[in-house]
Write a protein that holds these residues in place. Sequence first.
Motif, PDB file in Angstrom:
ATOM      1  N   GLU A  10      -1.523   7.042  25.735  1.00 28.33           N
ATOM      2  CA  GLU A  10      -2.275   8.404  24.579  1.00 28.33           C
ATOM      3  C   GLU A  10      -3.924   7.940  25.030  1.00 28.33           C
ATOM      4  O   GLU A  10      -4.585   8.581  25.823  1.00 28.33           O
ATOM      5  CB  GLU A  10      -2.052   8.854  23.544  1.00 28.33           C
ATOM      6  CG  GLU A  10      -0.863   9.332  23.283  1.00 28.33           C
ATOM      7  CD  GLU A  10       0.071  10.060  24.363  1.00 28.33           C
ATOM      8  OE1 GLU A  10      -0.861  11.610  24.281  1.00 28.33           O
ATOM      9  OE2 GLU A  10       0.880  10.743  24.539  1.00 28.33           O
ATOM     10  N   THR A  61      -5.360   7.634  29.002  1.00 27.23           N
ATOM     11  CA  THR A  61      -4.977   9.296  29.998  1.00 27.23           C
ATOM     12  C   THR A  61      -5.964   9.604  28.963  1.00 27.23           C
ATOM     13  O   THR A  61      -6.565  10.370  29.877  1.00 27.23           O
ATOM     14  CB  THR A  61      -3.895   9.149  29.017  1.00 27.23           C
ATOM     15  OG1 THR A  61      -2.149   8.851  29.245  1.00 27.23           O
ATOM     16  CG2 THR A  61      -3.560  11.286  29.603  1.00 27.23           C
ATOM     17  N   VAL A  76      -8.550  11.182  31.805  1.00 27.30           N
ATOM     18  CA  VAL A  76      -9.145  12.788  31.348  1.00 27.30           C
ATOM     19  C   VAL A  76     -10.859  12.461  31.137  1.00 27.30           C
ATOM     20  O   VAL A  76     -11.204  13.631  32.187  1.00 27.30           O
ATOM     21  CB  VAL A  76      -8.444  13.224  30.266  1.00 27.30           C
ATOM     22  CG1 VAL A  76      -8.879  14.523  30.196  1.00 27.30           C
ATOM     23  CG2 VAL A  76      -6.583  13.268  31.165  1.00 27.30           C
ATOM     24  N   THR A 119      -6.879  15.084  35.946  1.00 24.10           N
ATOM     25  CA  THR A 119      -5.960  16.459  35.589  1.00 24.10           C
ATOM     26  C   THR A 119      -4.606  15.770  35.238  1.00 24.10           C
ATOM     27  O   THR A 119      -4.450  15.590  35.602  1.00 24.10           O
ATOM     28  CB  THR A 119      -6.785  17.214  35.904  1.00 24.10           C
ATOM     29  OG1 THR A 119      -5.368  17.136  37.224  1.00 24.10           O
ATOM     30  CG2 THR A 119      -7.805  18.040  35.297  1.00 24.10           C
ATOM     31  N   GLU A 120      -3.808  15.908  33.420  1.00 24.13           N
ATOM     32  CA  GLU A 120      -2.732  15.899  33.348  1.00 24.13           C
ATOM     33  C   GLU A 120      -2.033  16.926  34.364  1.00 24.13           C
ATOM     34  O   GLU A 120      -1.934  17.669  34.357  1.00 24.13           O
ATOM     35  CB  GLU A 120      -2.384  15.888  32.301  1.00 24.13           C
ATOM     36  CG  GLU A 120      -0.893  14.728  31.584  1.00 24.13           C
ATOM     37  CD  GLU A 120      -0.805  14.494  30.521  1.00 24.13           C
ATOM     38  OE1 GLU A 120       0.805  14.817  30.365  1.00 24.13           O
ATOM     39  OE2 GLU A 120      -1.652  14.528  29.670  1.00 24.13           O
ATOM     40  N   THR A 153       1.763  16.590  35.096  1.00 28.04           N
ATOM     41  CA  THR A 153       2.970  16.341  34.540  1.00 28.04           C
ATOM     42  C   THR A 153       3.286  14.936  33.395  1.00 28.04           C
ATOM     43  O   THR A 153       2.484  13.931  34.097  1.00 28.04           O
ATOM     44  CB  THR A 153       4.104  16.611  35.312  1.00 28.04           C
ATOM     45  OG1 THR A 153       5.488  16.468  34.700  1.00 28.04           O
ATOM     46  CG2 THR A 153       4.500  15.541  35.942  1.00 28.04           C
ATOM     47  N   ARG A 154       4.606  15.111  32.262  1.00 29.44           N
ATOM     48  CA  ARG A 154       4.758  13.509  32.088  1.00 29.44           C
ATOM     49  C   ARG A 154       5.990  12.919  32.762  1.00 29.44           C
ATOM     50  O   ARG A 154       7.080  14.037  33.274  1.00 29.44           O
ATOM     51  CB  ARG A 154       4.801  13.383  30.748  1.00 29.44           C
ATOM     52  CG  ARG A 154       3.781  13.662  30.307  1.00 29.44           C
ATOM     53  CD  ARG A 154       3.865  14.538  28.796  1.00 29.44           C
ATOM     54  NE  ARG A 154       2.641  14.551  28.528  1.00 29.44           N
ATOM     55  CZ  ARG A 154       2.409  14.108  26.909  1.00 29.44           C
ATOM     56  NH1 ARG A 154       2.422  13.738  25.952  1.00 29.44           N
ATOM     57  NH2 ARG A 154       0.847  14.484  26.569  1.00 29.44           N
ATOM     58  N   CYS A 213       5.624   7.924  30.562  1.00 25.61           N
ATOM     59  CA  CYS A 213       4.406   7.621  31.710  1.00 25.61           C
ATOM     60  C   CYS A 213       4.187   9.227  32.098  1.00 25.61           C
ATOM     61  O   CYS A 213       4.230   9.980  31.754  1.00 25.61           O
ATOM     62  CB  CYS A 213       4.848   7.552  33.302  1.00 25.61           C
ATOM     63  SG  CYS A 213       6.121   5.597  33.335  1.00 25.61           S
ATOM     64  N   ARG A 214       2.500   9.440  31.941  1.00 26.29           N
ATOM     65  CA  ARG A 214       1.659  10.232  32.429  1.00 26.29           C
ATOM     66  C   ARG A 214       1.319  10.679  33.593  1.00 26.29           C
ATOM     67  O   ARG A 214       0.482   9.143  34.639  1.00 26.29           O
ATOM     68  CB  ARG A 214      -0.072   9.806  31.159  1.00 26.29           C
ATOM     69  CG  ARG A 214       0.478  10.150  29.824  1.00 26.29           C
ATOM     70  CD  ARG A 214       1.275  11.099  29.157  1.00 26.29           C
ATOM     71  NE  ARG A 214       1.906  11.864  27.856  1.00 26.29           N
ATOM     72  CZ  ARG A 214       2.451  10.927  27.805  1.00 26.29           C
ATOM     73  NH1 ARG A 214       4.067  10.173  28.024  1.00 26.29           N
ATOM     74  NH2 ARG A 214       2.789  10.182  26.444  1.00 26.29           N
ATOM     75  N   LEU A 226      -0.926  11.346  36.652  1.00 27.45           N
ATOM     76  CA  LEU A 226      -2.650  12.168  36.404  1.00 27.45           C
ATOM     77  C   LEU A 226      -2.789  11.796  37.534  1.00 27.45           C
ATOM     78  O   LEU A 226      -2.653  11.694  38.812  1.00 27.45           O
ATOM     79  CB  LEU A 226      -3.807  11.578  35.984  1.00 27.45           C
ATOM     80  CG  LEU A 226      -3.269  10.815  34.554  1.00 27.45           C
ATOM     81  CD1 LEU A 226      -4.515   9.446  33.961  1.00 27.45           C
ATOM     82  CD2 LEU A 226      -2.718  12.301  33.588  1.00 27.45           C
ATOM     83  N   ARG A 227      -3.965  13.559  38.184  1.00 21.51           N
ATOM     84  CA  ARG A 227      -4.566  13.762  39.242  1.00 21.51           C
ATOM     85  C   ARG A 227      -6.036  13.339  38.833  1.00 21.51           C
ATOM     86  O   ARG A 227      -7.296  13.841  37.969  1.00 21.51           O
ATOM     87  CB  ARG A 227      -4.073  15.014  39.681  1.00 21.51           C
ATOM     88  CG  ARG A 227      -5.141  15.563  41.651  1.00 21.51           C
ATOM     89  CD  ARG A 227      -4.458  17.023  42.524  1.00 21.51           C
ATOM     90  NE  ARG A 227      -3.236  16.927  42.082  1.00 21.51           N
ATOM     91  CZ  ARG A 227      -1.900  15.963  42.702  1.00 21.51           C
ATOM     92  NH1 ARG A 227      -2.400  15.112  43.759  1.00 21.51           N
ATOM     93  NH2 ARG A 227      -0.119  16.823  42.310  1.00 21.51           N
ATOM     94  N   CYS A 284      -1.070   6.884  37.911  1.00 17.34           N
ATOM     95  CA  CYS A 284       0.205   6.942  37.112  1.00 17.34           C
ATOM     96  C   CYS A 284       0.030   6.334  35.928  1.00 17.34           C
ATOM     97  O   CYS A 284      -0.718   5.093  36.063  1.00 17.34           O
ATOM     98  CB  CYS A 284       1.580   6.378  36.974  1.00 17.34           C
ATOM     99  SG  CYS A 284       2.863   7.703  38.339  1.00 17.34           S
TER     100      CYS A 284
END
Length: 126
Positions: A75, A78, A82, A87-88, A90-91, A95-96, A98-99, A107
Amino acid sequence: MHRSRVYALLIDAPRDEADQSTSFWSAALGVPARTYDPEPQFTNLHDALPGLVLAVQAVDDTPRFHLDIETDDVEAETARLVGLGATEVTRWQECRILRAPGGHLLCVLPVESAPEVFDAEAKTWS
């Protein structure tokens, strides 16, 4: 305060081309390919990048490369990324995805490496 490090470089290959991609990269880099048992969509290219995991991942998407960042606080890492402009997307499991600015995926995942490796190589963030 948390810690993180680059853990892996993933070669994302469309699912129907993943075996051919794995064979190519294994031969091109002169390393054995080993399927990762818990998650068969990943095939490790053992010892191709000293200190990092290099693997082919079968995906239902376009070919690309992406980084995995391991952390002792998913968390917090991430949120840090961010805050830097990612930007997130998906999950997936813990794992998160991100772009990053510029469009590249990455990830964020819980620590996967050996504790002594993570302790020696992770950066500390406040």
